[in-house]
Write a protein that holds these residues in place. Structure first.
Motif, PDB file in Angstrom:
ATOM      1  N   VAL A 132       0.691  -1.217  -0.083  1.00 36.90           N
ATOM      2  CA  VAL A 132       0.083  -0.087   0.132  1.00 36.90           C
ATOM      3  C   VAL A 132       0.880   1.328   0.114  1.00 36.90           C
ATOM      4  O   VAL A 132       0.682   2.244  -0.728  1.00 36.90           O
ATOM      5  CB  VAL A 132      -1.078   0.055   1.131  1.00 36.90           C
ATOM      6  CG1 VAL A 132      -1.770   1.474   1.472  1.00 36.90           C
ATOM      7  CG2 VAL A 132      -2.032  -1.081   0.883  1.00 36.90           C
ATOM      8  N   GLY A 133       1.954   1.092   0.819  1.00 33.74           N
ATOM      9  CA  GLY A 133       2.961   2.290   0.840  1.00 33.74           C
ATOM     10  C   GLY A 133       3.456   2.703  -0.206  1.00 33.74           C
ATOM     11  O   GLY A 133       3.571   3.708  -0.787  1.00 33.74           O
ATOM     12  N   THR A 134       3.896   1.705  -1.030  1.00 34.68           N
ATOM     13  CA  THR A 134       4.549   1.910  -2.363  1.00 34.68           C
ATOM     14  C   THR A 134       3.833   2.174  -3.718  1.00 34.68           C
ATOM     15  O   THR A 134       4.195   3.019  -4.239  1.00 34.68           O
ATOM     16  CB  THR A 134       5.650   0.909  -2.613  1.00 34.68           C
ATOM     17  OG1 THR A 134       5.858   0.139  -1.223  1.00 34.68           O
ATOM     18  CG2 THR A 134       6.952   1.010  -2.854  1.00 34.68           C
ATOM     19  N   TYR A 135       2.986   1.388  -3.692  1.00 40.58           N
ATOM     20  CA  TYR A 135       2.267   1.380  -4.972  1.00 40.58           C
ATOM     21  C   TYR A 135       0.864   2.416  -4.977  1.00 40.58           C
ATOM     22  O   TYR A 135       0.704   3.045  -5.757  1.00 40.58           O
ATOM     23  CB  TYR A 135       2.176   0.041  -5.355  1.00 40.58           C
ATOM     24  CG  TYR A 135       3.350  -0.710  -5.598  1.00 40.58           C
ATOM     25  CD1 TYR A 135       4.210  -0.559  -6.735  1.00 40.58           C
ATOM     26  CD2 TYR A 135       3.806  -1.657  -4.791  1.00 40.58           C
ATOM     27  CE1 TYR A 135       5.438  -0.833  -7.022  1.00 40.58           C
ATOM     28  CE2 TYR A 135       4.970  -2.390  -4.969  1.00 40.58           C
ATOM     29  CZ  TYR A 135       5.732  -2.120  -6.065  1.00 40.58           C
ATOM     30  OH  TYR A 135       7.014  -2.343  -6.275  1.00 40.58           O
ATOM     31  N   ALA A 136       0.122   1.814  -3.751  1.00 39.43           N
ATOM     32  CA  ALA A 136      -1.255   2.218  -3.786  1.00 39.43           C
ATOM     33  C   ALA A 136      -1.399   3.911  -3.352  1.00 39.43           C
ATOM     34  O   ALA A 136      -2.094   4.399  -3.705  1.00 39.43           O
ATOM     35  CB  ALA A 136      -2.299   1.558  -2.897  1.00 39.43           C
ATOM     36  N   SER A 137      -0.411   4.168  -2.463  1.00 40.38           N
ATOM     37  CA  SER A 137      -0.469   5.489  -1.700  1.00 40.38           C
ATOM     38  C   SER A 137      -0.560   6.554  -2.641  1.00 40.38           C
ATOM     39  O   SER A 137      -1.258   7.640  -2.601  1.00 40.38           O
ATOM     40  CB  SER A 137       0.515   5.631  -0.575  1.00 40.38           C
ATOM     41  OG  SER A 137       1.770   5.750  -1.312  1.00 40.38           O
TER      42      SER A 137
END
Ligand SMILES: Cc1cc2nc3c(=O)[nH]c(=O)nc-3n(C[C@H](O)[C@H](O)[C@H](O)COP(=O)(O)O)c2cc1C
Lengths: 618, 202
Positions: free
Chosen positions: A207-212
């Protein structure tokens, strides 16, 4: 509702009075909060009710603080710190545990001794980090060591929560197993548990790397500030819930999330959004610690508790000093390390309660120990002051080179507000000179593109004080405004002048009039946006017309010099009367031509004449 | 045929008479590269590798400039400061210029009577240009005396200007075609003091 508001009012009011007083007395905000807590607590004015609930709720401030700490730690940096985290942190926790547990074993059953040893090995992340940040010591090398140890301790809480129930001697209280209600991870077999935990951490990473990024971008595009704040809060709270669900420490989870987001362009925006919540929650948390000091109990067991506090601080101090020696810290750092971490931590409240409900520790002993920890926490900021007064000032004279080093290290930081076409080239120039500006821009697509090119660009409105703060305006040397919006740029200058009087300012002005408005504010370094390229293009034109390149170059330089010289005069006229200014401006342009012509005639010819004059024969 | 590089420095070329005449006489010669330093580097930001390449690809290097304050215009000093690098121009492995021929082509306001002991400039041109000669020595360059046009402040007549320019052209052609007697040239005060005497007979 009224009851709630009343309580809130009392907490805030106490903070508002106590913190400025404490700061004034150079005691630091933490001590201010603690004292405020004592004053409004049951043994002071008895103004507040359910302290434990408040404390439990505001513990969340610690979670937020670790999120913020994580935001400042890029993964690469964290990786660099692996040795101090495992080495110093590990040895501190193990040694403190061993010594305390053995000491307790003389009077208590071994199970209780182990539980107490584990719990008291921890220090107070909240107090220590807050103190370090307030004193600007976070980025010093002892500051980093201290942080490493605290980080390890936060990690260590997880196995401790697993071990303590195994130490049970008495029957388990009914209220035990009050664990997560949604889903009970302890019901799963061990390997499943591990998978779930790994999945949760993986989820944070993904989530932190791609979705955020797409999420934040979409939200930033709405330009509704509070929705961004809501997203930031939801993120932190969501992660905490997830972590609690899988049985990990929420502080650790949000810390990880922070690290993952440390490279993100929304980092400063997140920081400035979470910061006030963290501050408030931590403040109230400290107040509730102060309020929870049970003075009746302390009075009854004055000798015992006093002795235990002294013993705790001494043992932890000795262990810390020993660890610092083993890891070869220099003298000053060694003492700072020792004094900073020699106290019990807020996790002790949780762990002692946990141990009690699990039938490891008896009720009375838990109460006594909690008082000991609270008092040691109360003493922590005082100990730090003692360190500063007694040791730091004395050692400073002995090793004068250390602090000078650090100043140089932090020097030369530049904030670049606005990264449009002008800012881009400016930024490139600075980077080529080895200066990495912190760039703030309000256009989310712009930010995105520039990020891909490897610029350190952050999304946000540069005229927001909290964002400036988060971008490091306090420590920066220079701020350059290339904001396209002139009004915004003026606003930024005023803001900076008011809050960071030492920050140097350089601005881009769209035209002469804009430049005058900056001059009104006392800005000295002003460049007119298109002036530079106009002159360069002029130089090109002259060359194309057959002028000598060196002459064309000199004409450009001279023109610029003349123009600069006329600025104050024009400014004067502008200040006095705008109408005359307009006519004068035209006249001045004519003057300028006149001046330039003269200047070119004088230029080299005059030198030549001077030489001829020195030759009597001619 | 030798290749000649003329490094030219005049900060106010538009008003130059003598140097303009000299330049016009040689600029289009075959085998001559005319390189105007002020025009190439108006901001003095000299491209060192490019300059070194130019030097390496020529056999003869001429420094043409007006005499300013008993020396060269500023950019030539900058050129030497930057281009003549250690271990390129000099030093144990610095042989890039070794064996090349070099001289100054200078124009001066004062005339020969000013440039002698007791004269108004106290020293001879040869004495005043010793730093340049020492530089050539350090860089293992074969030094020749300057090509000089003196007495410009007296006002050179049109014919005289043309004559000097023609001498300059002949000197460069002779050097290019290796028809100049270098040993005899070195004994002269100026290269152009008696050009016919140092030309090899064919
Ligand atoms: C700044 C300056 C310095 C000069 N210094 C000298 C000097 O030291 N000795 C001298 O004989 N002439 C000196 N002159 C005169 C020039 O050498 C003379 O004007 C030049 O050679 C004329 O050549 P041109 O027509 O190509 O410009 C000086 C001239 C200028 C402008």
């Amino acid at each position: 509702m009224e009851q709630f508001l009343m309580q809130l009012f009392i907490f805030l009011g106490a903070a508002v009075i106590a913190v400025p007083l404490a700061k004034k007395a150079k005691l630091g905000s933490v001590l201010g909060y603690l004292i405020a807590g004592i004053v409004i607590g049951p043994f002071g004015l008895a103004l507040i009710g359910d302290i434990e609930a408040v404390m439990h709720f505001t513990e969340f401030g610690v979670v937020m603080m670790l999120f913020l700490v994580g935001l400042e730690l890029k993964p690469s940096l964290l990786w660099q710190m692996r040795t101090p985290i495992l080495g110093m942190g590990g040895s501190q926790v193990l040694l403190s545990f061993a010594v305390i547990a053995v000491a307790c074993a003389f009077v208590l059953p071994w199970q209780q001794s182990v539980a107490i040893g584990l719990t008291l090995a921890l220090s107070s992340t909240a107090i220590v980090l807050q103190t370090l940040r307030e004193k600007g010591l976070m980025n010093t090398s002892p500051g980093q060591s201290i942080f490493s140890v605290l980080l390890f301790q936060d990690l260590a809480v997880i196995p401790m929560l697993a071990i303590i129930p195994l130490l049970a001697t008495a029957g388990v209280h009914a209220e035990a197993h009050h664990g997560p209600s949604l889903f009970d991870i302890t019901a799963l077999p061990g390997w499943m548990r591990l998978i779930v935990v790994l999945l949760a951490i993986g989820l944070i990473y993904v989530v932190g790397t791609y979705a955020s990024r797409p999420i934040f971008r979409a939200i930033a595009a709405t330009r509704v500030r509070e929705i961004f704040v809501a997203t930031a809060l939801a993120l932190v709270i969501g992660i905490s819930l997830l972590m609690t669900l899988v049985g990990l420490s929420p502080a650790l989870g949000t810390f990880l999330a922070g690290v993952v987001l440390a490279d993100s362009e929304y980092r400063h925006e997140l920081e400035s959004d979470i910061e006030p919540f963290k501050g408030l929650l931590l403040g109230i948390f400290f107040i509730s610690i102060g309020a929870s000091l049970n003075f009746t109990l302390i009075r009854e067991q004055l000798g015992l508790i006093g002795g235990l506090v002294v013993g705790l601080i001494l043992i932890k101090g000795l262990v810390l000093y020993f660890v610092a020696r083993v890891f070869r810290m220099p003298g000053n750092a060694r003492w700072m390390f020792t004094f900073a971490l020699a106290q019990g931590g807020e996790f002790a409240f949780v762990l002692f309660q946990f141990a009690r409900t699990n039938g490891v520790l008896p009720q009375g002993l838990t109460q006594t120990l909690i008082s000991v920890v609270a008092i040691s926490m109360f003493l922590a900021p005082l100990l730090f002051i003692l360190y500063e007064k007694l040791i730091a000032s004395r050692l400073k004279e002995a090793t004068p080179e250390r602090p000078a080093d650090e100043i140089e290290e932090s020097g030369r930081s530049v904030i670049l507000a606005g990264f449009g076409r002008l800012g881009t080239d400016l930024g490139r120039l600075l980077i080529s000179a080895g200066i990495k500006p912190i760039i703030l821009d309000h256009d989310e697509t712009n930010v995105d593109v520039l990020r891909r090119f490897g610029f350190e660009v952050y999304y946000g409105d540069a005229t927001r004080l909290d964002l400036l703060e988060a971008a490091g305006a306090e420590e920066a040397d220079l701020i350059i405004s290339t904001l396209g919006d002139h009004e915004k740029s003026l606003e930024l200058v005023k803001l900076v002048q008011k809050h960071y009087p030492n920050l140097k300012i350089a601005v881009n002005a769209e035209d002469r009039k804009a430049a005058f408005e900056f001059m009104d504010l006392g800005v000295n370094t002003i460049r007119r946006e298109t002036f530079g390229s106009a002159l360069t293009l002029g130089q090109d034109a002259l060359e194309l017309l057959g002028f000598d390149p060196y002459e064309a170059y000199k004409i450009r330089r001279l023109f610029r010099k003349k123009d600069k010289e006329t600025m104050p005069e024009l400014y004067q006229i502008y200040c006095e009367d705008l109408d005359t200014y307009r006519s004068m401006y035209q006249k001045h342009n004519a003057n300028l031509v006149e001046l330039m012509k003269k200047d070119r005639e004088i230029d080299m010819e005059e030198l030549d004449k001077a030489w001829t004059a020195a030759n009597p024969e001619t | 045929m030798k290749k000649i590089l003329v490094l030219f420095a005049h900060p106010a070329f538009k008003r130059s008479k003598m140097n303009a005449a000299l330049r016009a006489a040689i600029e289009d010669l075959e085998g001559v590269t005319f390189h105007d330093l002020y025009a190439s580097y108006p901001d003095f930001l000299i491209d060192v590798p490019r300059e070194q390449d130019l030097c390496e690809s020529h056999d003869i290097i001429v420094f043409q400039h007006p005499f300013y304050w008993y020396s060269t215009p500023a950019i030539l000093k900058e050129w030497m400061d930057l281009v003549l690098e250690h271990e390129w121009a000099y030093g144990s492995t610095g042989n890039a210029l070794a064996g090349k021929i070099s001289f100054q082509a200078l124009t001066a306001g004062g005339d020969i009577t000013n440039y002698r002991a007791g004269g108004m400039n106290m020293f001879t041109i040869r004495e005043l240009t010793t730093p340049y000669r020492a530089t050539a020595n350090l860089c293992k360059i074969e030094w020749l005396p300057p090509f000089a046009v003196l007495g410009i402040h007296q006002g050179l007549s049109e014919e005289e200007c043309i004559q000097r320019a023609e001498e300059y052209r002949r000197t460069l052609i002779a050097l290019r075609d290796e028809r100049l007697d270098l040993d005899r040239a070195k004994e002269c005060e100026f290269l152009n003091q008696d050009l016919d005497a140092i030309l090899k007979q064919v």
